[in-house]
Motif scaffolding. Structure first.
Motif, short mmCIF file in Angstrom:
data_model
loop_
_atom_site.label_atom_id
_atom_site.label_comp_id
_atom_site.label_asym_id
_atom_site.label_seq_id
_atom_site.Cartn_x
_atom_site.Cartn_y
_atom_site.Cartn_z
N ALA A 268 78.68 36.76 -66.52
CA ALA A 268 79.80 35.80 -65.96
C ALA A 268 79.73 34.30 -66.71
O ALA A 268 80.54 33.35 -66.65
N SER A 269 78.76 34.64 -67.40
CA SER A 269 78.22 33.61 -68.18
C SER A 269 78.26 33.93 -69.66
O SER A 269 77.27 33.17 -70.52
N SER A 270 78.70 35.23 -70.09
CA SER A 270 79.02 35.71 -71.38
C SER A 270 78.78 34.30 -72.50
O SER A 270 78.52 34.50 -73.10
N ASP A 271 79.98 33.11 -72.49
CA ASP A 271 80.78 32.16 -73.45
C ASP A 271 79.21 31.01 -73.40
O ASP A 271 79.25 30.30 -74.43
N LEU A 272 77.88 31.14 -72.87
CA LEU A 272 76.71 30.39 -72.86
C LEU A 272 76.04 30.95 -74.29
O LEU A 272 74.63 29.91 -74.66
N PHE A 273 76.54 32.60 -74.67
CA PHE A 273 75.42 32.97 -75.28
C PHE A 273 76.09 33.42 -76.98
O PHE A 273 77.39 33.12 -77.17
N GLU A 274 75.37 33.39 -77.99
CA GLU A 274 75.61 33.99 -79.15
C GLU A 274 75.03 35.29 -78.72
O GLU A 274 74.25 35.65 -78.54
N TRP A 275 76.14 36.35 -79.37
CA TRP A 275 75.83 37.51 -79.51
C TRP A 275 75.27 38.70 -80.40
O TRP A 275 76.26 38.31 -81.61
N GLU A 276 74.37 39.24 -81.05
CA GLU A 276 74.10 40.11 -81.81
C GLU A 276 73.82 41.17 -82.18
O GLU A 276 72.89 42.05 -81.05
N MET A 277 74.70 43.12 -82.55
CA MET A 277 74.39 43.47 -82.49
C MET A 277 73.43 44.04 -83.27
O MET A 277 72.94 43.67 -84.15
N ARG A 278 72.85 45.17 -82.22
CA ARG A 278 71.41 45.93 -82.94
C ARG A 278 71.94 46.81 -83.00
O ARG A 278 72.48 47.29 -82.79
N PRO A 279 70.53 47.28 -83.90
CA PRO A 279 71.06 49.11 -84.37
C PRO A 279 70.73 50.47 -82.75
O PRO A 279 69.97 49.39 -81.92
N GLU A 280 71.35 50.83 -82.91
CA GLU A 280 71.61 51.39 -81.71
C GLU A 280 70.36 52.58 -81.55
O GLU A 280 69.08 52.47 -82.11
N GLU A 281 69.95 52.35 -79.91
CA GLU A 281 68.38 53.28 -79.31
C GLU A 281 69.06 53.75 -78.60
O GLU A 281 69.98 53.61 -77.67
N ASN A 282 68.44 55.05 -77.99
CA ASN A 282 68.13 55.94 -77.33
C ASN A 282 67.47 55.39 -75.56
O ASN A 282 65.77 55.16 -75.93
N LEU A 283 68.16 55.16 -74.62
CA LEU A 283 68.01 54.94 -73.99
C LEU A 283 67.64 56.09 -72.16
O LEU A 283 68.55 56.61 -71.82
N GLU A 284 66.45 56.43 -72.28
CA GLU A 284 66.15 57.94 -71.26
C GLU A 284 66.77 58.85 -71.76
O GLU A 284 67.90 59.88 -70.99
N GLY A 285 67.13 59.07 -72.52
CA GLY A 285 67.92 60.59 -73.17
C GLY A 285 69.18 59.85 -74.02
O GLY A 285 70.15 60.78 -74.31
N SER A 286 70.03 58.74 -73.27
CA SER A 286 71.22 58.12 -73.58
C SER A 286 71.35 57.61 -75.06
O SER A 286 70.38 56.45 -75.01
N PRO A 287 72.32 57.98 -75.66
CA PRO A 287 72.09 56.22 -76.84
C PRO A 287 73.39 55.11 -76.54
O PRO A 287 74.49 55.62 -75.80
N CYS A 288 72.71 54.48 -77.18
CA CYS A 288 72.73 53.06 -76.29
C CYS A 288 73.29 52.00 -77.59
O CYS A 288 72.40 52.10 -78.29
N LYS A 289 74.30 51.34 -77.53
CA LYS A 289 74.44 50.09 -78.60
C LYS A 289 73.34 49.12 -77.80
O LYS A 289 73.01 48.91 -76.52
N VAL A 290 73.36 47.94 -78.29
CA VAL A 290 72.57 47.28 -78.24
C VAL A 290 72.60 46.13 -78.73
O VAL A 290 73.17 46.26 -79.61
N LEU A 291 72.60 45.13 -77.92
CA LEU A 291 72.93 43.29 -77.96
C LEU A 291 71.90 42.95 -77.61
O LEU A 291 71.73 42.87 -76.29
#
Length: 135
Positions: free
Chosen positions: A10-33
């Motif tokens: 709900a507050s996403s416009d308050l932030f600068e966002w940056e894509m990071r390298p993908e990671e596995n989280l509990e066996g699932s590939p995840c996009k990381v921001l």
């Protein structure tokens, strides 16, 4: 929209966002921001004043595009309600669990804060909520 389990959205416009390298989280590939406070943003209310000083990481399932985990931390002390109160520390974890039909439900919500209300008191609290999916 964006409230409830994901108040950071709900507050996403308050932030600068940056894509990071993908990671596995509990066996699932995840996009990381990664997110951090955006300079020059004027908060609309007290909640945005505090939320706008958070930084952290957001994991999104690369297949289902569901939020899997959010970790955030206050980057600096924030005065609220004039000089009457300060939020000195705030950090949180929201962790989701994948269930059938590509749905993510809360698995764990953890937050900790430290605040002062002048001249009355200081408070330091930690809350942990865990959820279980029943068959």
């Amino acid at each position: 929209e964006g409230e409830g389990a994901f108040p950071i959205l709900a507050s996403s416009d308050l932030f600068e966002w940056e894509m990071r390298p993908e990671e596995n989280l509990e066996g699932s590939p995840c996009k990381v921001l990664a997110f951090r406070p955006k300079e020059g943003v004027k908060p609309q209310n007290q909640r945005d004043k505090v939320m706008g000083q958070m930084a952290g990481t957001y994991w999104v399932d690369a297949v289902d595009l569901c939020c899997r985990q959010i970790i955030g931390k206050l980057t600096r002390l924030v005065s609220v309600f004039g000089f009457f109160a300060e939020v000195r520390e705030l950090d949180f974890l929201w962790k989701g669990e994948k269930v059938p039909q590509r749905v993510v439900t809360p698995q764990k919500v953890e937050y900790r804060f430290r605040a002062a209300v002048f001249p009355f008191f200081d408070t330091h609290e930690r809350h942990v909520l865990t959820y279980e999916v029943l068959p």
